[in-house]
Design a protein around this motif. Structure first.
Motif, PDB file in Angstrom:
ATOM      1  N   THR A   1       8.689  45.055  68.972  1.00  0.00           N
ATOM      2  CA  THR A   1       8.557  45.852  70.399  1.00  0.00           C
ATOM      3  C   THR A   1       7.372  46.635  70.081  1.00  0.00           C
ATOM      4  O   THR A   1       6.924  46.960  69.062  1.00  0.00           O
ATOM      5  N   SER A   2       7.041  47.223  71.327  1.00  0.00           N
ATOM      6  CA  SER A   2       5.671  47.812  71.222  1.00  0.00           C
ATOM      7  C   SER A   2       5.907  49.411  71.708  1.00  0.00           C
ATOM      8  O   SER A   2       6.652  49.754  72.731  1.00  0.00           O
ATOM      9  N   ARG A   3       5.109  50.354  71.272  1.00  0.00           N
ATOM     10  CA  ARG A   3       5.239  51.717  71.733  1.00  0.00           C
ATOM     11  C   ARG A   3       4.124  51.869  72.839  1.00  0.00           C
ATOM     12  O   ARG A   3       3.950  53.187  73.392  1.00  0.00           O
ATOM     13  N   TYR A   4       3.437  50.796  73.199  1.00  0.00           N
ATOM     14  CA  TYR A   4       2.364  50.839  74.188  1.00  0.00           C
ATOM     15  C   TYR A   4       2.617  50.098  75.546  1.00  0.00           C
ATOM     16  O   TYR A   4       1.999  50.157  76.547  1.00  0.00           O
ATOM     17  N   GLN A   5       3.531  49.186  75.581  1.00  0.00           N
ATOM     18  CA  GLN A   5       3.633  48.089  76.476  1.00  0.00           C
ATOM     19  C   GLN A   5       5.149  47.498  76.405  1.00  0.00           C
ATOM     20  O   GLN A   5       5.730  47.678  75.435  1.00  0.00           O
ATOM     21  N   GLU A   6       5.629  47.029  77.444  1.00  0.00           N
ATOM     22  CA  GLU A   6       6.954  46.309  77.632  1.00  0.00           C
ATOM     23  C   GLU A   6       6.927  45.031  77.099  1.00  0.00           C
ATOM     24  O   GLU A   6       5.638  44.442  76.841  1.00  0.00           O
ATOM     25  N   THR A   7       8.323  44.436  76.489  1.00  0.00           N
ATOM     26  CA  THR A   7       8.192  42.973  76.072  1.00  0.00           C
ATOM     27  C   THR A   7       8.246  42.110  77.332  1.00  0.00           C
ATOM     28  O   THR A   7       8.795  42.685  78.503  1.00  0.00           O
ATOM     29  N   PRO A   8       8.155  40.781  77.144  1.00  0.00           N
ATOM     30  CA  PRO A   8       8.651  39.911  78.082  1.00  0.00           C
ATOM     31  C   PRO A   8      10.197  40.085  78.476  1.00  0.00           C
ATOM     32  O   PRO A   8      10.760  40.988  77.547  1.00  0.00           O
ATOM     33  N   VAL A   9      10.531  39.588  79.428  1.00  0.00           N
ATOM     34  CA  VAL A   9      12.086  39.467  79.642  1.00  0.00           C
ATOM     35  C   VAL A   9      12.574  38.232  79.003  1.00  0.00           C
ATOM     36  O   VAL A   9      12.072  36.985  79.134  1.00  0.00           O
ATOM     37  N   TYR A  10      13.621  38.394  78.394  1.00  0.00           N
ATOM     38  CA  TYR A  10      14.273  37.262  77.467  1.00  0.00           C
ATOM     39  C   TYR A  10      15.768  37.077  78.250  1.00  0.00           C
ATOM     40  O   TYR A  10      16.653  37.971  78.233  1.00  0.00           O
ATOM     41  N   GLN A  11      16.081  35.949  78.408  1.00  0.00           N
ATOM     42  CA  GLN A  11      17.243  35.337  79.062  1.00  0.00           C
ATOM     43  C   GLN A  11      18.213  35.003  77.753  1.00  0.00           C
ATOM     44  O   GLN A  11      17.697  34.122  77.029  1.00  0.00           O
ATOM     45  N   ILE A  12      19.255  35.682  77.571  1.00  0.00           N
ATOM     46  CA  ILE A  12      19.892  35.418  76.572  1.00  0.00           C
ATOM     47  C   ILE A  12      21.291  34.666  77.011  1.00  0.00           C
ATOM     48  O   ILE A  12      22.308  35.058  77.958  1.00  0.00           O
ATOM     49  N   LYS A  13      21.806  33.730  76.281  1.00  0.00           N
ATOM     50  CA  LYS A  13      23.004  32.772  76.684  1.00  0.00           C
ATOM     51  C   LYS A  13      23.652  32.667  75.323  1.00  0.00           C
ATOM     52  O   LYS A  13      23.252  32.914  74.236  1.00  0.00           O
ATOM     53  N   GLN A  14      24.959  32.381  75.175  1.00  0.00           N
ATOM     54  CA  GLN A  14      25.593  31.939  74.129  1.00  0.00           C
ATOM     55  C   GLN A  14      24.904  30.728  73.375  1.00  0.00           C
ATOM     56  O   GLN A  14      25.126  30.867  72.213  1.00  0.00           O
ATOM     57  N   GLU A  15      24.438  29.949  74.065  1.00  0.00           N
ATOM     58  CA  GLU A  15      23.741  28.717  73.273  1.00  0.00           C
ATOM     59  C   GLU A  15      22.210  28.766  73.109  1.00  0.00           C
ATOM     60  O   GLU A  15      21.693  27.942  72.394  1.00  0.00           O
ATOM     61  N   ALA A  16      21.598  29.503  73.884  1.00  0.00           N
ATOM     62  CA  ALA A  16      19.990  29.934  73.856  1.00  0.00           C
ATOM     63  C   ALA A  16      19.586  30.925  74.154  1.00  0.00           C
ATOM     64  O   ALA A  16      20.011  31.846  74.978  1.00  0.00           O
ATOM     65  N   VAL A  17      18.176  31.119  73.813  1.00  0.00           N
ATOM     66  CA  VAL A  17      17.428  32.283  74.385  1.00  0.00           C
ATOM     67  C   VAL A  17      16.238  31.887  74.976  1.00  0.00           C
ATOM     68  O   VAL A  17      15.635  30.682  74.257  1.00  0.00           O
ATOM     69  N   ILE A  18      16.114  32.374  76.145  1.00  0.00           N
ATOM     70  CA  ILE A  18      14.666  31.618  76.953  1.00  0.00           C
ATOM     71  C   ILE A  18      13.689  32.930  77.203  1.00  0.00           C
ATOM     72  O   ILE A  18      14.222  33.748  77.924  1.00  0.00           O
TER      73      ILE A  18
END
Length: 278
Positions: free
Chosen positions: A242-259
């Motif tokens: 993570t950054s102290r200057y900007q946001e991260t992308p949004v991540y979709q968290i599922k039981q079987e995968a992360v997108i």
């Protein structure tokens, strides 16, 4: 049902973490201004009206700086302990203040938020596990030492924000005064890269798809150093700093995968001269 997560900012200049489903969301800490929260969520395509609650981990300014304005403007309830309210010298609208206790789950629509105590030099510091339909996301920063509370919750996470605050050699040889070095590394300050890595190596569940290294020190750490320590042990877990200057992308968290949902990447602003505590 999936959870959507992002770090809006992470570091001693401000911490703010978003966890939500398609209907509602919570913020863990608001250490950046209301305006910056609005700007960063807009860039990510996140609707601030979906934020139904704010949970405050402790009273340090890098976790509460923007809280009063944001809560008042959008009439968002704030879950906070009495001691954190007192020592944070916060003046929130009384009808928006809701106390919470460790290990007493709070339901925010389809989200369940569990708080648990941690080691940190604050009045009543807590970490959080946010769950929805058996998907768990942990927010574990500002931790002086690994404890059984942390291990228990880390072991349940499909994704986690985990503090990797400082490189031990960089802190030891750096310019911070001795008392501040002791505060950071003394058991009620912050987790080092090594401490965070040991937690990850020994207690990472096989289903953990995403680890976000958080609250990195500007002066006593380096994103590449932290990332490169974890990568050889990552297996199927994606490692993001993570950054102290900007946001991260949004991540979709599922039981079987992360997108990865949002691929927005901004350029960090020019570094401003500052002396950060951590």
């Amino acid at each position: 049902m999936a959870l959507y997560i992002t770090s809006l900012n992470s570091g001693s200049n401000g911490n703010c973490y978003y966890v939500g489903n398609k209907q509602e969301a919570v913020l863990i800490d608001v250490g950046i201004s209301c305006r910056e929260v609005e700007r960063r969520m807009l860039r990510l395509g996140l609707n601030i009206q979906k934020v139904k609650a704010i949970f405050i981990s402790h009273e340090h300014s890098d976790h509460i700086r923007g809280l009063t304005v944001l809560s008042k403007k959008y009439q968002i309830p704030v879950y906070i302990t009495a001691a954190t309210m007192h020592y944070g010298r916060l003046f929130l609208e009384s009808h928006l203040v809701i106390p919470f206790k460790a290990y007493e789950p709070v339901l925010i629509g389809g989200l369940k938020v569990n708080a648990f105590p941690k080691y940190h030099d604050a009045a009543e510091p807590h970490s959080f596990l946010v769950s929805c339909c058996n998907v768990n996301v942990g927010v574990f920063t500002d931790i002086g030492a690994t404890c059984q509370h942390l291990i228990k919750h880390f072991n349940q996470c499909h994704a986690a924000f985990l503090e990797a605050n400082y490189d031990e050699a960089m802190l030891a040889s750096g310019s911070y005064p001795y008392h501040l070095k002791k505060r950071i590394s003394g058991g009620r300050g912050h987790l080092s890269n090594h401490q965070a890595l040991e937690l990850f190596k020994q207690h990472r569940p096989q289903f953990m798809s995403h680890l976000l290294l958080a609250h990195l020190s500007k002066d006593n750490n380096c994103p590449d150093v932290a990332r490169n320590m974890f990568l050889p042990h990552a297996q199927d877990t994606q490692i993001i700093v993570t950054s102290r200057y900007q946001e991260t992308p949004v991540y979709q968290i599922k039981q079987e995968a992360v997108i990865t949902v949002s691929t927005y990447i901004s350029q960090p602003p020019a570094m401003q001269a500052q002396y950060s505590l951590f």
